[in-house]
Design an enzyme around this catalytic site. Sequence first.
Site, mmCIF file in Angstrom:
data_model
loop_
_atom_site.group_PDB
_atom_site.id
_atom_site.type_symbol
_atom_site.label_atom_id
_atom_site.label_comp_id
_atom_site.label_asym_id
_atom_site.label_seq_id
_atom_site.Cartn_x
_atom_site.Cartn_y
_atom_site.Cartn_z
ATOM 1 N N HIS A 135 0.837 -1.205 0.000
ATOM 2 C CA HIS A 135 0.000 0.000 0.000
ATOM 3 C C HIS A 135 0.875 1.260 0.000
ATOM 4 O O HIS A 135 0.639 2.199 -0.782
ATOM 5 C CB HIS A 135 -0.923 -0.016 1.222
ATOM 6 C CG HIS A 135 -1.720 1.231 1.409
ATOM 7 N ND1 HIS A 135 -3.035 1.344 1.010
ATOM 8 C CD2 HIS A 135 -1.401 2.427 1.966
ATOM 9 C CE1 HIS A 135 -3.481 2.543 1.307
ATOM 10 N NE2 HIS A 135 -2.505 3.222 1.883
ATOM 11 N N GLU A 136 1.876 1.286 0.852
ATOM 12 C CA GLU A 136 2.741 2.468 0.943
ATOM 13 C C GLU A 136 3.591 2.633 -0.314
ATOM 14 O O GLU A 136 3.818 3.751 -0.779
ATOM 15 C CB GLU A 136 3.634 2.372 2.188
ATOM 16 C CG GLU A 136 2.873 2.343 3.497
ATOM 17 C CD GLU A 136 1.917 3.514 3.665
ATOM 18 O OE1 GLU A 136 2.197 4.599 3.107
ATOM 19 O OE2 GLU A 136 0.891 3.357 4.346
ATOM 20 N N HIS A 139 1.617 4.341 -2.971
ATOM 21 C CA HIS A 139 1.561 5.797 -2.817
ATOM 22 C C HIS A 139 2.761 6.457 -3.481
ATOM 23 O O HIS A 139 2.635 7.493 -4.137
ATOM 24 C CB HIS A 139 1.519 6.174 -1.337
ATOM 25 C CG HIS A 139 0.155 6.090 -0.721
ATOM 26 N ND1 HIS A 139 -0.961 6.672 -1.293
ATOM 27 C CD2 HIS A 139 -0.272 5.504 0.426
ATOM 28 C CE1 HIS A 139 -2.016 6.455 -0.521
ATOM 29 N NE2 HIS A 139 -1.628 5.741 0.516
ATOM 30 N N GLU A 203 -6.417 6.697 -1.377
ATOM 31 C CA GLU A 203 -6.346 5.554 -0.467
ATOM 32 C C GLU A 203 -6.982 4.318 -1.105
ATOM 33 O O GLU A 203 -6.451 3.211 -1.000
ATOM 34 C CB GLU A 203 -7.021 5.888 0.863
ATOM 35 C CG GLU A 203 -6.282 6.892 1.714
ATOM 36 C CD GLU A 203 -4.886 6.434 2.068
ATOM 37 O OE1 GLU A 203 -4.699 5.246 2.402
ATOM 38 O OE2 GLU A 203 -3.963 7.277 2.001
#
Length: 274
Positions: A135-136, A139, A203
């Site tokens: 997930h990070e 980003h 997100e």
Amino acid sequence: MTDFGLRLRMLVVGAILFAFYLFAGTALSVLLNLPLVPVLLVGILVVPAVQYKLGKWMALRGASDMPDDAQYGHVHQKVRRLCRDMNLEEPRLMVMDMGVPNAFAVGRKGAGVVVVSSELMQLLDDDELEGVLAHELAHIKNRDVITMVVGQSIGMLVGYVAYFAVLFGGERNMGSWILAMVASSLANMLVMVFVLAISRYREYVADADAREAIGSGDPLARALQKISRGASGRESKVDDNLNALCIFNADEGLLQRLFSTHPPMEKRIERLRS
């Protein structure tokens, strides 16, 4: 970004923010009797660059480099594998005591940093931690930090326009100064509603990209559930300005949800498992 609906909404919100930017830049150049092009260039290049550098420095205060040793070697291995699969340069890994299980990413592609709380690594299983790391990394790959910084810069520019418009439009007394400050805050808040909408969409996109990278949404869904429960009743040491960067932000109440940087946790989990 794999979801067409999210892609469309990002396009619409981005167009609205760009319209705010053009209007604010034009109005500010007229109010201050300055050339339009330099105002626009400062607003879109200089201000975001300064905010980006300052924000990155502030975010990493209190974090320390994560050594590639017996304690953290498995984290480095997961990140290397994910970066290879996601076609991304390996970021700098750091660890921080945040008081709650959490993680965030700063920087851009080629100069990214992923910060993981020690509480998070103690709480999650290996596959759940992998979901959070993916997930990070998403980003960073999607340039989300830069997107947010540009949006905040537009909000600042619109706030300045409102301020000078009120100040120059009437008598320059104490009442005008107060009214100008209020108008500036309200104008900035209006733009930030759209900026925060981008943050919430981002997100969802990072969740979807993480699901694609690890082959399933369930590990990240389980991680989000554990993070939410693990943060309950505990005081976060993370600065409020970093909430938009973190994988979890506990916003409660109607007003806080309206200006939340994250979509509701239950909706994120539902999407990951759908």
